[in-house]
Design an enzyme around this catalytic site. Structure first.
Site, PDB file in Angstrom:
ATOM      1  N   LEU A 276      17.399  28.704  10.793  1.00 37.32           N
ATOM      2  CA  LEU A 276      16.341  30.079  10.919  1.00 37.32           C
ATOM      3  C   LEU A 276      16.212  30.528  12.379  1.00 37.32           C
ATOM      4  CD1 LEU A 276      13.043  30.319   9.180  1.00 37.32           C
ATOM      5  CD2 LEU A 276      13.203  30.340  11.636  1.00 37.32           C
ATOM      6  N   LEU A 277      16.370  31.882  12.580  1.00 40.55           N
ATOM      7  CA  LEU A 277      16.014  32.522  13.671  1.00 40.55           C
ATOM      8  C   LEU A 277      14.687  33.082  13.589  1.00 40.55           C
ATOM      9  CD1 LEU A 277      18.321  34.887  15.517  1.00 40.55           C
ATOM     10  CD2 LEU A 277      16.280  35.774  14.491  1.00 40.55           C
TER      11      LEU A 277
ATOM     12  N   ASP B 199      11.548  34.476  16.870  1.00 40.73           N
ATOM     13  CA  ASP B 199      11.120  35.307  18.029  1.00 40.73           C
ATOM     14  C   ASP B 199      12.594  35.476  18.848  1.00 40.73           C
ATOM     15  OD1 ASP B 199       8.842  34.819  16.676  1.00 40.73           O
ATOM     16  OD2 ASP B 199       7.721  34.271  18.478  1.00 40.73           O
TER      17      ASP B 199
ATOM     18  N   TYR C 181       8.424  26.356  21.904  1.00 37.53           N
ATOM     19  CA  TYR C 181       7.998  27.522  21.252  1.00 37.53           C
ATOM     20  C   TYR C 181       8.387  28.703  22.347  1.00 37.53           C
ATOM     21  CZ  TYR C 181       5.663  25.858  17.323  1.00 37.53           C
ATOM     22  OH  TYR C 181       5.446  25.390  16.000  1.00 37.53           O
ATOM     23  N   SER C 182       8.023  30.124  22.060  1.00 32.75           N
ATOM     24  CA  SER C 182       8.370  31.276  22.701  1.00 32.75           C
ATOM     25  C   SER C 182       7.821  31.236  24.125  1.00 32.75           C
ATOM     26  CB  SER C 182       7.692  32.581  21.902  1.00 32.75           C
ATOM     27  OG  SER C 182       8.563  32.426  20.594  1.00 32.75           O
TER      28      SER C 182
ATOM     29  N   ARG D  18      -0.161  30.183  23.557  1.00 28.61           N
ATOM     30  CA  ARG D  18       1.151  30.160  23.695  1.00 28.61           C
ATOM     31  C   ARG D  18       2.085  31.390  24.055  1.00 28.61           C
ATOM     32  NH1 ARG D  18      -0.133  29.097  18.325  1.00 28.61           N
ATOM     33  NH2 ARG D  18       0.099  31.035  16.889  1.00 28.61           N
ATOM     34  N   ASP D  19       3.122  31.475  24.247  1.00 20.79           N
ATOM     35  CA  ASP D  19       3.925  32.615  24.531  1.00 20.79           C
ATOM     36  C   ASP D  19       3.926  33.186  25.862  1.00 20.79           C
ATOM     37  OD1 ASP D  19       4.626  32.038  21.805  1.00 20.79           O
ATOM     38  OD2 ASP D  19       3.082  33.840  21.268  1.00 20.79           O
TER      39      ASP D  19
END
Length: 479
Positions: free
Chosen positions: A38-39, A41, A100-101, A159-160
């Site tokens: 799975l891809l 962000d 994570y992103s 996040r991010d």
């Protein structure tokens, strides 16, 4: 498991599934995809030492959202992308349930990644850390661990990180949720990229004239565009409102003014960036040509995700085409990057095509991967429709000044639609891949992006109009 062991395991998964993945008829010809799994962000989009780098959230072990790695692609021209060794694997205590992103910067000749380390306890309780990794070559990264811990007043949905430099100071925006479960964008600043000062929320739900506006804001990106400061963000928890907000989660933007001295952001209304089914978590960078470039995840996390047919062949999701942004009349406009013209083959052109109440199929306007440019569009009709491979269609009602994109639902095959107001259509620019469509309307004033899964024996494009429709057309095979 240490980082190298995780990378070896992931590479084995790629090798084991290579033939099955690559033989999938829905495998795209000119989009970025995962080699397996799975891809989601886009991460760390940057031009570093003349080379474009795009990292991405990746679960190599299943077609579901598990512990994420950072996959990595590189390109000299935004068209031909080569898969690189894994950049980050979730091996350390501060990221054990996912890298994570985040984003990338260049500093002192090095590429620096900022990302969110996701940690979940035995009872599901979440911890979050904003982490840093450093590379001298853009290929191998040394993790430096957390540089920001969760501040008071926020849940672990924090996040991010997106980082940029202005006047010798580094700034970071993060997506956040406060203790009242309201989505926010928060700001930090730093003089040295390791010590960060917290400035609190600059906008969000119940701020800056917004009422309740989602329980979590993901993937913020604040940048200057044609004299304004544009904030891209992906709010979660918006209810449908007329033709708006019909995807499970939204991605859009605010246009405003950011005061670097007071660290305050004033802005106008939220506008969806894409009107289709599959567009989320966009991220931008500025390249050496001075262009503001964007990639987004051509997917969404919803209940129908699990019914996409590529799952049977061990992979799911892709990126949008790269787009260049500009600001026109307070509106963010997206256009495909010029470099995509390198993909063009076998040009076919038609002048002054006439369509009325009979379905029209033009000779040579067929295929699984093609670019279609329709301009000089004029019409004396209440509506017209273009159908792509029998599985998606673009409909325009001149009577209602409304555009629609229709496709078959992944789960039950019933027709589902997304809509947008548009006063007059002069130009349509369509990129059709084996299982995706991106439609740029009036030079990117609006865009519809979607995955769709036509039968392999249907390569047709057809036109029908209630009255007279007229246009010029060029078509190229792509790939």
């Amino acid at each position: 498991m240490n980082q190298q062991e995780l990378i070896v395991k992931a590479n084995q998964e790629v090798a084991r599934n290579k033939e099955k993945v690559e033989n999938d008829p829905y495998r795209l010809r000119f989009h970025i995809m995962p080699p397996v799994g799975l891809l989601n962000d886009p991460n760390g989009f940057i031009q570093y030492k003349g080379i474009y780098h795009l990292f991405y959230q990746w679960n190599p072990f299943e077609t579901a959202h598990g512990s994420k790695f950072w996959g990595h692609y590189m390109s000299k021209d935004l068209v031909n992308w080569e898969h690189q060794p894994i950049a980050l694997a979730p091996s350390e205590w501060f990221e054990k349930n996912g890298c994570y992103s985040g984003s990338a910067i260049e500093h002192d000749g090095k590429m620096i990644l900022f990302y969110t380390g996701n940690v979940k306890g035995e009872k599901g309780e979440r911890e979050t850390y904003q982490c840093m990794a450093v590379s001298n070559d853009g290929l191998t990264f040394e993790k430096k661990g957390p540089v920001i811990h969760l501040p008071d007043g926020y849940t672990a949905h924090f996040r991010d990180p997106k980082v940029w430099e202005k006047d010798d100071t580094w700034f970071m925006v993060l997506g956040a949720q406060d203790l009242h479960e309201q989505g926010k964008v928060v700001l930090y600043s730093s003089q040295n990229i390791t010590d960060w000062e917290f400035h609190g929320a600059i906008t969000g739900s119940e701020m800056n004239g917004l009422g309740p506006f989602g329980y979590m804001w993901e993937c913020p990106d604040l940048f200057e565009l044609d004299g304004k400061e544009v904030l891209l963000v992906s709010p979660q928890g918006l209810e449908p409102e007329g033709d708006l907000y019909h995807n499970l989660f939204q991605a859009g933007y605010f246009v405003g003014e950011f005061d670097y001295e007071t660290q305050t952001y004033s802005h106008g209304d939220f506008t969806e960036l894409d009107r289709g089914f599959d567009f989320y978590a966009p991220q931008t960078t500025i390249d050496e040509k001075g262009r503001r470039l964007l990639f987004a995840w051509m997917g969404i996390t919803d209940d129908n995700e699990q019914y996409q047919p590529t799952i049977d062949n061990g992979w799911i999701h892709a990126m949008t085409l790269p787009r260049v942004l500009s600001l026109k009349g307070g509106k963010v406009v997206q256009q495909p990057v010029e470099e995509l013209k390198k993909l063009r083959k076998n040009e076919i052109s038609y002048e002054n095509v006439q369509v009325n109440t009979e379905i029209l199929n033009l000779d040579n306007i067929q295929g699984t991967s093609m670019e279609i440019l329709m301009d000089g569009i004029s019409y004396q009709t209440d509506s017209f429709e273009i159908t792509f491979r029998g599985a998606a269609s673009f409909f325009y009602s001149a009577k209602e000044n409304k555009m629609s994109l229709h496709r078959k639902n992944f789960k039950d095959g019933l027709i589902e639609s997304r809509h947008c107001q548009m006063h007059g259509i002069k130009k349509l620019h369509v990129f059709l891949d084996t299982s995706s469509i991106e439609i740029f309307v009036n030079d990117g004033e609006e865009v519809f992006t979607a995955r769709f899964f036509p039968s392999s024996n249907n390569e047709s494009v057809s036109f029908i109009s209630e009255g007279n429709l007229q246009f010029n057309m060029k078509k190229w095979n792509l790939g």
